[in-house]
Design a protein around this motif. Structure first.
Motif, PDB file in Angstrom:
ATOM      1  N   ASP A 149      46.922  41.146 -32.708  1.00  0.00           N
ATOM      2  CA  ASP A 149      47.690  39.973 -32.283  1.00  0.00           C
ATOM      3  C   ASP A 149      47.933  38.970 -33.402  1.00  0.00           C
ATOM      4  O   ASP A 149      49.057  38.499 -33.583  1.00  0.00           O
ATOM      5  CB  ASP A 149      46.979  39.260 -31.125  1.00  0.00           C
ATOM      6  CG  ASP A 149      47.140  40.012 -29.817  1.00  0.00           C
ATOM      7  OD1 ASP A 149      47.923  40.978 -29.780  1.00  0.00           O
ATOM      8  OD2 ASP A 149      46.476  39.617 -28.836  1.00  0.00           O
TER       9      ASP A 149
ATOM     10  N   LYS B 149      55.861  41.813 -28.023  1.00  0.00           N
ATOM     11  CA  LYS B 149      54.631  42.427 -28.498  1.00  0.00           C
ATOM     12  C   LYS B 149      54.385  43.771 -27.806  1.00  0.00           C
ATOM     13  O   LYS B 149      53.952  44.733 -28.447  1.00  0.00           O
ATOM     14  CB  LYS B 149      53.451  41.490 -28.230  1.00  0.00           C
ATOM     15  CG  LYS B 149      52.226  41.814 -29.041  1.00  0.00           C
ATOM     16  CD  LYS B 149      51.063  40.909 -28.717  1.00  0.00           C
ATOM     17  CE  LYS B 149      51.445  39.460 -28.703  1.00  0.00           C
ATOM     18  NZ  LYS B 149      50.332  38.583 -28.357  1.00  0.00           N
ATOM     19  N   THR B 150      54.690  43.854 -26.520  1.00  0.00           N
ATOM     20  CA  THR B 150      54.478  45.117 -25.804  1.00  0.00           C
ATOM     21  C   THR B 150      55.486  46.179 -26.222  1.00  0.00           C
ATOM     22  O   THR B 150      55.180  47.368 -26.179  1.00  0.00           O
ATOM     23  CB  THR B 150      54.555  44.916 -24.275  1.00  0.00           C
ATOM     24  OG1 THR B 150      55.813  44.350 -23.945  1.00  0.00           O
ATOM     25  CG2 THR B 150      53.433  44.037 -23.782  1.00  0.00           C
TER      26      THR B 150
ATOM     27  N   GLU C 109      55.232  37.853 -25.413  1.00  0.00           N
ATOM     28  CA  GLU C 109      54.509  38.936 -24.740  1.00  0.00           C
ATOM     29  C   GLU C 109      55.349  40.202 -24.620  1.00  0.00           C
ATOM     30  O   GLU C 109      54.860  41.304 -24.876  1.00  0.00           O
ATOM     31  CB  GLU C 109      54.054  38.467 -23.357  1.00  0.00           C
ATOM     32  CG  GLU C 109      52.946  37.437 -23.417  1.00  0.00           C
ATOM     33  CD  GLU C 109      52.655  36.791 -22.078  1.00  0.00           C
ATOM     34  OE1 GLU C 109      53.303  37.176 -21.074  1.00  0.00           O
ATOM     35  OE2 GLU C 109      51.793  35.904 -22.037  1.00  0.00           O
ATOM     36  N   THR C 110      56.623  40.071 -24.233  1.00  0.00           N
ATOM     37  CA  THR C 110      57.455  41.270 -24.089  1.00  0.00           C
ATOM     38  C   THR C 110      57.755  41.897 -25.439  1.00  0.00           C
ATOM     39  O   THR C 110      57.775  43.122 -25.563  1.00  0.00           O
ATOM     40  CB  THR C 110      58.779  40.953 -23.368  1.00  0.00           C
ATOM     41  OG1 THR C 110      59.468  39.936 -24.083  1.00  0.00           O
ATOM     42  CG2 THR C 110      58.543  40.525 -21.945  1.00  0.00           C
TER      43      THR C 110
ATOM     44  N   LYS D 193      48.065  31.082 -30.038  1.00  0.00           N
ATOM     45  CA  LYS D 193      46.637  31.382 -29.882  1.00  0.00           C
ATOM     46  C   LYS D 193      45.750  30.590 -30.845  1.00  0.00           C
ATOM     47  O   LYS D 193      44.803  31.100 -31.412  1.00  0.00           O
ATOM     48  CB  LYS D 193      46.383  32.875 -30.015  1.00  0.00           C
ATOM     49  CG  LYS D 193      47.115  33.695 -28.961  1.00  0.00           C
ATOM     50  CD  LYS D 193      46.718  35.131 -29.001  1.00  0.00           C
ATOM     51  CE  LYS D 193      47.434  36.016 -28.042  1.00  0.00           C
ATOM     52  NZ  LYS D 193      48.178  35.527 -26.974  1.00  0.00           N
TER      53      LYS D 193
ATOM     54  N   GLN E  13      56.789  32.021 -24.405  1.00  0.00           N
ATOM     55  CA  GLN E  13      55.574  32.802 -24.158  1.00  0.00           C
ATOM     56  C   GLN E  13      55.916  34.185 -23.618  1.00  0.00           C
ATOM     57  O   GLN E  13      55.375  35.194 -24.073  1.00  0.00           O
ATOM     58  CB  GLN E  13      54.651  32.060 -23.185  1.00  0.00           C
ATOM     59  CG  GLN E  13      53.326  32.760 -22.947  1.00  0.00           C
ATOM     60  CD  GLN E  13      52.463  32.796 -24.189  1.00  0.00           C
ATOM     61  OE1 GLN E  13      52.390  31.820 -24.919  1.00  0.00           O
ATOM     62  NE2 GLN E  13      51.834  33.915 -24.440  1.00  0.00           N
ATOM     63  N   ARG E  14      56.830  34.247 -22.653  1.00  0.00           N
ATOM     64  CA  ARG E  14      57.249  35.555 -22.118  1.00  0.00           C
ATOM     65  C   ARG E  14      57.928  36.390 -23.190  1.00  0.00           C
ATOM     66  O   ARG E  14      57.753  37.608 -23.252  1.00  0.00           O
ATOM     67  CB  ARG E  14      58.166  35.361 -20.921  1.00  0.00           C
ATOM     68  CG  ARG E  14      57.433  35.020 -19.644  1.00  0.00           C
ATOM     69  CD  ARG E  14      58.316  35.126 -18.423  1.00  0.00           C
ATOM     70  NE  ARG E  14      59.444  34.206 -18.445  1.00  0.00           N
ATOM     71  CZ  ARG E  14      59.405  32.939 -18.059  1.00  0.00           C
ATOM     72  NH1 ARG E  14      58.272  32.425 -17.628  1.00  0.00           N
ATOM     73  NH2 ARG E  14      60.479  32.175 -18.107  1.00  0.00           N
TER      74      ARG E  14
END
Length: 166
Positions: free
Chosen positions: A56, A47-48, A44-45, A139, A40-41
């Protein structure tokens, strides 16, 4: 009736699988929570850090093969011979499968297919909640199988670190 040998521990061998799955190959409990947290991390990283900033759902579809059908489709398109010089457009880095899904027939073909393509498989189980937890990563409500596409992103580096610690 035919005499059928009893299966002492059906969790030790996936139905139809050519290789035996060891108990250490399963991720459950704290180990599963840690694995899903790392992934998950990583999502997220990655994606940023993505410059293109896609929505998304589109970004996830480019990075992850979601669901049994898509994972199977990508694995079938990969070449079974690693020495083949022609590369398919998409390679999978790893496949994560829910081990406690019912009926097991839904996912029993994936480990053999992945093994023929030299793609590692991670099995997760969580007392009938593994599909919900795997779905949270992408998601969706549930997911029985996901495959991480080898695209050379930061997400792939995190997945490689997870595979090296196995």
């Amino acid at each position: 009736m035919k005499d059928v040998a009893p299966i002492i521990n059906p969790e030790k061998k996936m139905e139809g699988a050519a290789t035996t799955v060891k108990e250490s190959d399963y991720y459950e409990g704290e180990r599963l929570t840690h694995l899903l947290g790392l992934v998950q991390r990583g999502i997220e990283t990655s994606k940023t850090l993505n410059v293109n900033s896609l929505p998304d759902k589109i970004w996830l579809k480019k990075q992850i093969a979601i669901g049994i059908n898509e994972v199977t489709r990508v694995l079938e398109r990969m070449k079974p011979n690693p020495n083949d010089t022609r590369q398919t457009p998409v390679q999978l880095q790893v496949v994560i499968i829910v081990a406690d899904c019912k009926p097991r027939m839904l996912t029993k073909h994936i480990p053999n297919l992945a093994a023929s393509r030299n793609v590692p498989v991670i099995y997760i189980r969580d007392h009938k909640r593994a599909s919900l937890r795997l779905g949270e990563l992408v998601k969706l409500k549930t997911a029985l199988a996901i495959g991480f596409k080898a695209r050379g992103t930061d997400l792939n580096l995190i997945i490689q670190q997870i595979l090296s610690k196995r």
